[in-house]
Design a protein around this motif. Structure first.
Motif, PDB file in Angstrom:
ATOM      1  N   PRO A  29       0.810  -1.227   0.000  1.00 37.29           N
ATOM      2  CA  PRO A  29       0.000   0.000   0.000  1.00 37.29           C
ATOM      3  C   PRO A  29       0.843   1.277   0.000  1.00 37.29           C
ATOM      4  CG  PRO A  29      -0.909  -1.579   1.544  1.00 37.29           C
ATOM      5  CD  PRO A  29       0.408  -2.146   1.068  1.00 37.29           C
ATOM      6  N   SER A  30       2.060   1.212   0.488  1.00 38.79           N
ATOM      7  CA  SER A  30       2.948   2.383   0.522  1.00 38.79           C
ATOM      8  C   SER A  30       3.506   2.736  -0.850  1.00 38.79           C
ATOM      9  CB  SER A  30       4.121   2.093   1.458  1.00 38.79           C
ATOM     10  OG  SER A  30       4.878   0.997   0.952  1.00 38.79           O
ATOM     11  N   GLY A  31       3.311   1.846  -1.839  1.00 39.35           N
ATOM     12  CA  GLY A  31       3.881   2.071  -3.166  1.00 39.35           C
ATOM     13  C   GLY A  31       5.211   1.376  -3.366  1.00 39.35           C
ATOM     14  N   ILE A  32       5.677   0.667  -2.349  1.00 38.73           N
ATOM     15  CA  ILE A  32       6.905  -0.117  -2.490  1.00 38.73           C
ATOM     16  C   ILE A  32       6.591  -1.378  -3.275  1.00 38.73           C
ATOM     17  CG2 ILE A  32       8.594  -1.517  -1.238  1.00 38.73           C
ATOM     18  CD1 ILE A  32       8.545   0.642   0.949  1.00 38.73           C
ATOM     19  N   VAL A  33       7.457  -1.695  -4.216  1.00 38.14           N
ATOM     20  CA  VAL A  33       7.328  -2.895  -5.042  1.00 38.14           C
ATOM     21  C   VAL A  33       8.483  -3.821  -4.686  1.00 38.14           C
ATOM     22  CG1 VAL A  33       7.247  -3.805  -7.397  1.00 38.14           C
ATOM     23  CG2 VAL A  33       6.304  -1.537  -6.904  1.00 38.14           C
ATOM     24  N   LYS A  34       8.140  -5.043  -4.278  1.00 41.47           N
ATOM     25  CA  LYS A  34       9.163  -6.036  -3.933  1.00 41.47           C
ATOM     26  C   LYS A  34       9.093  -7.155  -4.957  1.00 41.47           C
ATOM     27  CE  LYS A  34       9.170  -5.215   1.011  1.00 41.47           C
ATOM     28  NZ  LYS A  34      10.327  -5.578   1.792  1.00 41.47           N
ATOM     29  N   LEU A  35      10.240  -7.491  -5.518  1.00 43.49           N
ATOM     30  CA  LEU A  35      10.303  -8.581  -6.490  1.00 43.49           C
ATOM     31  C   LEU A  35      10.906  -9.814  -5.854  1.00 43.49           C
ATOM     32  CD1 LEU A  35       9.829  -6.213  -8.477  1.00 43.49           C
ATOM     33  CD2 LEU A  35      11.357  -7.395 -10.042  1.00 43.49           C
ATOM     34  N   SER A  36      10.378 -10.961  -6.246  1.00 43.99           N
ATOM     35  CA  SER A  36      10.998 -12.215  -5.846  1.00 43.99           C
ATOM     36  C   SER A  36      12.299 -12.355  -6.635  1.00 43.99           C
ATOM     37  CB  SER A  36      10.067 -13.393  -6.124  1.00 43.99           C
ATOM     38  OG  SER A  36       9.792 -13.487  -7.503  1.00 43.99           O
ATOM     39  N   GLY A  37      13.141 -13.263  -6.205  1.00 46.20           N
ATOM     40  CA  GLY A  37      14.410 -13.456  -6.890  1.00 46.20           C
ATOM     41  C   GLY A  37      14.207 -13.888  -8.329  1.00 46.20           C
ATOM     42  N   GLN A  38      14.934 -13.250  -9.216  1.00 44.63           N
ATOM     43  CA  GLN A  38      14.873 -13.579 -10.638  1.00 44.63           C
ATOM     44  C   GLN A  38      16.171 -14.283 -11.023  1.00 44.63           C
ATOM     45  OE1 GLN A  38      11.966 -12.791 -12.568  1.00 44.63           O
ATOM     46  NE2 GLN A  38      11.331 -12.493 -10.451  1.00 44.63           N
ATOM     47  N   GLY A  39      16.041 -15.457 -11.606  1.00 42.46           N
ATOM     48  CA  GLY A  39      17.206 -16.224 -12.035  1.00 42.46           C
ATOM     49  C   GLY A  39      17.587 -15.904 -13.461  1.00 42.46           C
ATOM     50  N   GLY A  40      18.638 -16.542 -13.895  1.00 44.23           N
ATOM     51  CA  GLY A  40      19.193 -16.255 -15.221  1.00 44.23           C
ATOM     52  C   GLY A  40      18.710 -17.163 -16.317  1.00 44.23           C
ATOM     53  N   TRP A  41      17.522 -17.706 -16.176  1.00 42.97           N
ATOM     54  CA  TRP A  41      16.978 -18.592 -17.196  1.00 42.97           C
ATOM     55  C   TRP A  41      16.696 -17.857 -18.496  1.00 42.97           C
ATOM     56  CZ3 TRP A  41      14.779 -18.442 -12.196  1.00 42.97           C
ATOM     57  CH2 TRP A  41      13.839 -17.426 -12.014  1.00 42.97           C
ATOM     58  N   ASP A  42      16.692 -18.597 -19.572  1.00 36.57           N
ATOM     59  CA  ASP A  42      16.379 -18.051 -20.889  1.00 36.57           C
ATOM     60  C   ASP A  42      14.946 -17.523 -20.845  1.00 36.57           C
ATOM     61  OD1 ASP A  42      15.046 -18.362 -23.635  1.00 36.57           O
ATOM     62  OD2 ASP A  42      17.174 -18.544 -24.136  1.00 36.57           O
ATOM     63  N   PRO A  43      14.714 -16.263 -21.240  1.00 32.18           N
ATOM     64  CA  PRO A  43      13.387 -15.667 -21.110  1.00 32.18           C
ATOM     65  C   PRO A  43      12.323 -16.290 -22.017  1.00 32.18           C
ATOM     66  CG  PRO A  43      14.868 -14.178 -22.265  1.00 32.18           C
ATOM     67  CD  PRO A  43      15.701 -15.321 -21.772  1.00 32.18           C
ATOM     68  N   SER A  44      12.740 -16.965 -23.069  1.00 29.87           N
ATOM     69  CA  SER A  44      11.732 -17.570 -23.955  1.00 29.87           C
ATOM     70  C   SER A  44      11.439 -19.026 -23.608  1.00 29.87           C
ATOM     71  CB  SER A  44      12.163 -17.443 -25.421  1.00 29.87           C
ATOM     72  OG  SER A  44      13.409 -18.062 -25.613  1.00 29.87           O
ATOM     73  N   THR A  45      12.412 -19.731 -23.028  1.00 29.42           N
ATOM     74  CA  THR A  45      12.216 -21.153 -22.744  1.00 29.42           C
ATOM     75  C   THR A  45      12.156 -21.491 -21.260  1.00 29.42           C
ATOM     76  OG1 THR A  45      14.586 -21.652 -22.687  1.00 29.42           O
ATOM     77  CG2 THR A  45      13.475 -21.742 -24.848  1.00 29.42           C
ATOM     78  N   GLY A  46      12.722 -20.632 -20.420  1.00 29.28           N
ATOM     79  CA  GLY A  46      12.798 -20.929 -18.996  1.00 29.28           C
ATOM     80  C   GLY A  46      13.941 -21.862 -18.642  1.00 29.28           C
ATOM     81  N   SER A  47      14.748 -22.209 -19.619  1.00 35.10           N
ATOM     82  CA  SER A  47      15.840 -23.156 -19.397  1.00 35.10           C
ATOM     83  C   SER A  47      17.107 -22.448 -18.930  1.00 35.10           C
ATOM     84  CB  SER A  47      16.133 -23.907 -20.696  1.00 35.10           C
ATOM     85  OG  SER A  47      17.235 -24.770 -20.530  1.00 35.10           O
ATOM     86  N   LEU A  48      17.877 -23.151 -18.136  1.00 34.13           N
ATOM     87  CA  LEU A  48      19.199 -22.663 -17.725  1.00 34.13           C
ATOM     88  C   LEU A  48      20.298 -23.283 -18.569  1.00 34.13           C
ATOM     89  CD1 LEU A  48      18.598 -22.748 -13.892  1.00 34.13           C
ATOM     90  CD2 LEU A  48      19.204 -20.716 -15.221  1.00 34.13           C
TER      91      LEU A  48
END
Length: 160
Positions: A29-48
């Motif tokens: 509600p304060s306007g803070i945005v928290k992201l979960s950890g993002q890994g380095g997987w390929d953005p189109s396949t999800g593969s590492l």
């Protein structure tokens, strides 16, 4: 908690979220945005793993799994962060980020300074969020070399 808004940045983010029962981002509600950890997987396949191992590659011939290199994983993770930020309402992307935490399975000088260069590339020379880099033994998925989480602030109506 109905007063919280949850977001996934892409179909891939939603797929990972459904698989592991989490969201890519939450807006408080304060306007803070928290992201979960993002890994380095390929953005189109999800593969590492790289798209295809080259014939005669030493690792492949020994039956070892191959994974994307740390530079590629860092780039992929930071690009994924931008996608999720924008989906959550951070229209300025990385300019809205005030905190970065990165977790590395091998925090040697190459990984560290690659991260420095990529953050500077994303944020620009004049925007310097606070940052903590942590070396860890293992991350969530086999082959993950980096995971990055950020906190950001939604832009005001004036766009600042």
């Amino acid at each position: 908690m109905s007063h919280l808004k949850y977001f996934d940045g892409s179909d891939l983010g939603a797929r990972f979220g459904n698989m592991c029962h989490y969201s890519q981002a939450v807006v408080l509600p304060s306007g803070i945005v928290k992201l979960s950890g993002q890994g380095g997987w390929d953005p189109s396949t999800g593969s590492l793993s790289p798209p295809e191992a080259k014939e005669g590659d030493d690792a492949e011939s020994k039956g070892e799994k191959q994974f994307l290199d740390v530079t590629t994983q860092i780039s992929n993770a930071l690009n994924s962060i931008e996608t999720v930020l924008r989906a959550a309402g951070c229209t300025n992307g990385w300019s809205d980020v005030y905190q970065i935490r990165s977790y590395h399975t091998n925090l040697d000088s190459d990984a560290f300074f690659t991260m420095v260069a990529k953050i500077k590339e994303k944020c620009g020379a004049d925007h310097r969020p606070i940052w903590t880099a942590v070396g860890v033994d293992k991350l969530g998925l086999e082959g993950m070399k980096v995971e990055v989480e950020v906190e950001a602030m939604l832009p005001t109506k004036e766009g600042k």
